[in-house]
Design an enzyme around this catalytic site. Structure first.
Site, PDB file in Angstrom:
ATOM      1  N   GLY A 129      -2.783  -4.052  46.929  1.00 40.52           N
ATOM      2  CA  GLY A 129      -2.256  -5.101  46.062  1.00 40.52           C
ATOM      3  C   GLY A 129      -1.733  -6.259  46.884  1.00 40.52           C
ATOM      4  O   GLY A 129      -1.843  -7.421  46.507  1.00 40.52           O
ATOM      5  N   ASP A 176      -8.869  -3.294  54.292  1.00 44.02           N
ATOM      6  CA  ASP A 176      -8.611  -3.842  52.956  1.00 44.02           C
ATOM      7  C   ASP A 176      -9.193  -5.235  52.840  1.00 44.02           C
ATOM      8  O   ASP A 176      -9.870  -5.578  51.880  1.00 44.02           O
ATOM      9  CB  ASP A 176      -7.102  -3.971  52.697  1.00 44.02           C
ATOM     10  CG  ASP A 176      -6.301  -2.838  53.290  1.00 44.02           C
ATOM     11  OD1 ASP A 176      -5.072  -2.959  53.351  1.00 44.02           O
ATOM     12  OD2 ASP A 176      -6.905  -1.840  53.679  1.00 44.02           O
TER      13      ASP A 176
HETATM   14  N1  LIG Z   1       1.955  -5.567  42.347  1.00 45.21           N
HETATM   15  C1  LIG Z   1       2.641  -6.302  43.233  1.00 45.21           C
HETATM   16  N2  LIG Z   1       3.364  -7.356  42.822  1.00 45.21           N
HETATM   17  C2  LIG Z   1       4.043  -8.109  43.706  1.00 45.21           C
HETATM   18  N3  LIG Z   1       4.057  -7.911  45.025  1.00 45.21           N
HETATM   19  C3  LIG Z   1       3.347  -6.874  45.468  1.00 45.21           C
HETATM   20  C4  LIG Z   1       2.594  -6.020  44.617  1.00 45.21           C
HETATM   21  N4  LIG Z   1       1.981  -5.072  45.392  1.00 45.21           N
HETATM   22  C5  LIG Z   1       2.339  -5.336  46.659  1.00 45.21           C
HETATM   23  N5  LIG Z   1       3.152  -6.410  46.708  1.00 45.21           N
HETATM   24  C6  LIG Z   1       3.743  -7.045  47.879  1.00 45.21           C
HETATM   25  O1  LIG Z   1       3.048  -6.544  49.036  1.00 45.21           O
HETATM   26  C7  LIG Z   1       3.981  -5.856  49.873  1.00 45.21           C
HETATM   27  C8  LIG Z   1       3.315  -4.662  50.498  1.00 45.21           C
HETATM   28  O2  LIG Z   1       2.809  -3.902  49.448  1.00 45.21           O
HETATM   29  P1  LIG Z   1       1.948  -2.625  49.807  1.00 45.21           P
HETATM   30  O3  LIG Z   1       2.862  -1.468  49.800  1.00 45.21           O
HETATM   31  O4  LIG Z   1       1.129  -2.867  51.030  1.00 45.21           O
HETATM   32  O5  LIG Z   1       1.046  -2.602  48.570  1.00 45.21           O
HETATM   33  P2  LIG Z   1      -0.434  -2.084  48.620  1.00 45.21           P
HETATM   34  O6  LIG Z   1      -0.350  -0.689  49.088  1.00 45.21           O
HETATM   35  O7  LIG Z   1      -0.882  -2.259  47.234  1.00 45.21           O
HETATM   36  O8  LIG Z   1      -1.106  -3.008  49.599  1.00 45.21           O
HETATM   37  C9  LIG Z   1       5.142  -5.477  48.946  1.00 45.21           C
HETATM   38  O9  LIG Z   1       6.336  -5.314  49.713  1.00 45.21           O
HETATM   39  C10 LIG Z   1       5.208  -6.695  48.054  1.00 45.21           C
HETATM   40  O10 LIG Z   1       5.814  -7.770  48.770  1.00 45.21           O
HETATM   41  O1  LIG Z   2      -3.631   4.245  55.160  1.00 43.47           O
HETATM   42  C1  LIG Z   2      -4.633   3.687  54.695  1.00 43.47           C
HETATM   43  O2  LIG Z   2      -5.695   4.269  54.330  1.00 43.47           O
HETATM   44  C2  LIG Z   2      -4.578   2.154  54.552  1.00 43.47           C
HETATM   45  O3  LIG Z   2      -3.181   1.796  54.356  1.00 43.47           O
HETATM   46  C3  LIG Z   2      -2.929   0.392  54.166  1.00 43.47           C
HETATM   47  O4  LIG Z   2      -3.524  -0.042  52.951  1.00 43.47           O
HETATM   48  P1  LIG Z   2      -2.590  -0.053  51.604  1.00 43.47           P
HETATM   49  O5  LIG Z   2      -3.499  -0.351  50.489  1.00 43.47           O
HETATM   50  O6  LIG Z   2      -1.563  -1.114  51.847  1.00 43.47           O
HETATM   51  O7  LIG Z   2      -1.979   1.290  51.488  1.00 43.47           O
HETATM   52  C4  LIG Z   2      -3.501  -0.416  55.336  1.00 43.47           C
HETATM   53  O8  LIG Z   2      -3.422  -1.794  55.020  1.00 43.47           O
HETATM   54  C5  LIG Z   2      -4.963  -0.047  55.618  1.00 43.47           C
HETATM   55  O9  LIG Z   2      -5.382  -0.716  56.805  1.00 43.47           O
HETATM   56  C6  LIG Z   2      -5.101   1.456  55.813  1.00 43.47           C
HETATM   57  O10 LIG Z   2      -6.474   1.793  56.022  1.00 43.47           O
HETATM   58 MG   LIG Z   3      -0.828  -3.016  51.521  1.00 42.87          MG
END
Ligand SMILES: Nc1ncnc2c1ncn2[C@@H]1O[C@H](COP(=O)(O)OP(=O)(O)O)[C@@H](O)[C@H]1O
Ligand SMILES: O=C(O)[C@H]1O[C@H](OP(=O)(O)O)[C@H](O)[C@@H](O)[C@@H]1O
Ligand SMILES: [Mg+2]
Length: 354
Positions: A129, A176
């Site tokens: 996200g 990603d």
């Molecule tokens: N649905 C969302 N709405 C707003 N900010 C988000 C959202 N998802 C992720 N973020 C932003 O991205 C940062 C990292 O999120 P992350 O845990 O990496 O999400 P993902 O695993 O979906 O990449 C969060 O701390 C927040 O700042």
């Molecule tokens: O652990 C993983 O498979 C992935 O974790 C992160 O992605 P996210 O969607 O934020 O969990 C990371 O950005 C990726 O590079 C890893 O493959």
């Molecule tokens: Mg992320």
């Protein structure tokens, strides 16, 4: 292409599933990932006299019914929403395109703009996200500043997106961002030499038709994926041979998975998916993997489905080798535990496979 109407620019970026080989992408490994059209982030840029960032009423809350409600929200989803991603995207965009890094002759005009975003990507569920918001924002900026195509090398853009999250201290790898830029299904080789000399891997779009029907299962209890890699990263960087051996086995899964897909050898593909999760569990340990995630995987496996993380936790991708009936059993088993289940829709490819 996004939507440009009378100065208003709108772009979207899809969620993604790390299908095989993740998380070796952050460790000079290999992955296969696909764009997940079930969910997406949208960013809108509107010309304005100043530079403005509009908070999202849900994702950037600033008003709460009670102190307890506020504490619960921050405890569950952290303090940050997406506005910081928009701000960091603007800073990295400015630094990259005004520094001559992207080539000479680019001058950024001085017109103002307002950025706002929305997303339906289940928050912090390992569906990327974060980088979906960043990539949609960068696409708006590339259009607004009319950056010429030759200054937007498609295989350079994922690294630009990653710089934005690194600016915020978010632990992340490249897989990603690659599949969010390329779309469809992509095989990625983060070869050490290529990464160290060119700051990018070798990316090969694949035919999404090679994928069998897949299912996404996710929980409503997110965690901040940026935290979960920290200990492993330190150990890997310090040369821990055990971690390095396991991580290279994870990378090998993507290599083997590529030929399984090409040969439509889905029985072997299922075993590789399970091996990917088992190796991740060995590398990170159950405390980091988390009980909820283990429960999701075990429920899928109990009906005979193959199952692994889509990212760093919160969502898993499952394959039912025995077909529809097994898929129904998967849905029942997961939904009865309160997990959401959806058939994966593969997002459109912007770079076609050959
Ligand atoms: N649905 C969302 N709405 C707003 N900010 C988000 C959202 N998802 C992720 N973020 C932003 O991205 C940062 C990292 O999120 P992350 O845990 O990496 O999400 P993902 O695993 O979906 O990449 C969060 O701390 C927040 O700042
Ligand atoms: O652990 C993983 O498979 C992935 O974790 C992160 O992605 P996210 O969607 O934020 O969990 C990371 O950005 C990726 O590079 C890893 O493959
Ligand atoms: Mg992320």
């Amino acid at each position: 292409m996004g939507n440009e109407d009378g100065g208003r620019i709108e772009h979207r970026a899809y969620a993604r599933v790390g299908f095989l080989g993740n998380p070796s992408d952050a460790y000079f490994g290999k992955t296969i990932s696909f764009s997940l059209a079930n969910f997406h982030a949208t960013v809108v840029l509107e010309p304005s006299s100043t530079i403005r960032f509009l908070s999202h009423p849900v994702h950037d809350p600033s008003e709460f019914g009670s102190l307890q409600e506020m504490v619960d929200r921050f405890r569950g989803e952290g303090y940050y929403g997406g506005v910081r991603l928009l701000m960091a995207a603007c800073k990295v965009f400015h630094d990259f395109y005004s520094s001559g890094l992207a080539g000479e002759g680019i001058s950024l005009h001085n017109r103002g703009f307002t950025l706002l975003y929305d997303t339906n990507i289940p928050r912090q569920c390992g569906l990327s996200g974060s980088s979906a918001i960043v990539w949609a924002a960068l696409k708006c900026l590339l259009a607004y500043y009319e950056i010429p195509d030759q200054q937007q090398q498609v295989d350079d853009l994922p690294s630009l997106i990653l710089r934005v999250e690194e600016e915020l201290g978010i632990t992340a790898g490249l897989q990603d961002r690659v599949v969010q830029v390329y779309g469809g299904l992509v095989y990625m080789d983060f070869d050490k030499t290529s990464m160290e000399t060119k700051k990018k891997g070798i990316y090969t779009p694949m035919d999404p038709e090679l994928l069998p029907p897949l299912y996404l299962i996710y929980t409503k209890n997110p965690s901040d994926s940026g935290k979960v890699h920290s200990d492993v990263r330190k150990r890997w960087l310090s040369g821990d041979q055990h971690i390095r051996k396991l991580m290279s086995e994870v990378a090998e899964i993507a290599e083997k998975g590529r030929s399984c897909l090409v040969n439509r050898d889905y029985a072997s593909l299922a075993s590789l998916m399970d091996k990917n999760f088992d190796l991740r569990r060995q590398i990170f340990g159950d405390d980091v993997i988390g009980d909820v995630n283990i429960e999701m995987v075990e429920r899928a496996r109990r009906v005979g489905a193959a199952c692994k993380f889509t990212g760093s936790g919160g969502a898993v991708v499952a394959f039912c080798p025995n077909g529809q009936l097994q898929a129904r059993k998967l849905e029942e088993a997961c939904e009865s535990a309160g997990f959401a289940v959806e058939a994966c829709q593969i997002g459109p490819a912007s770079v076609k496979h050959v």
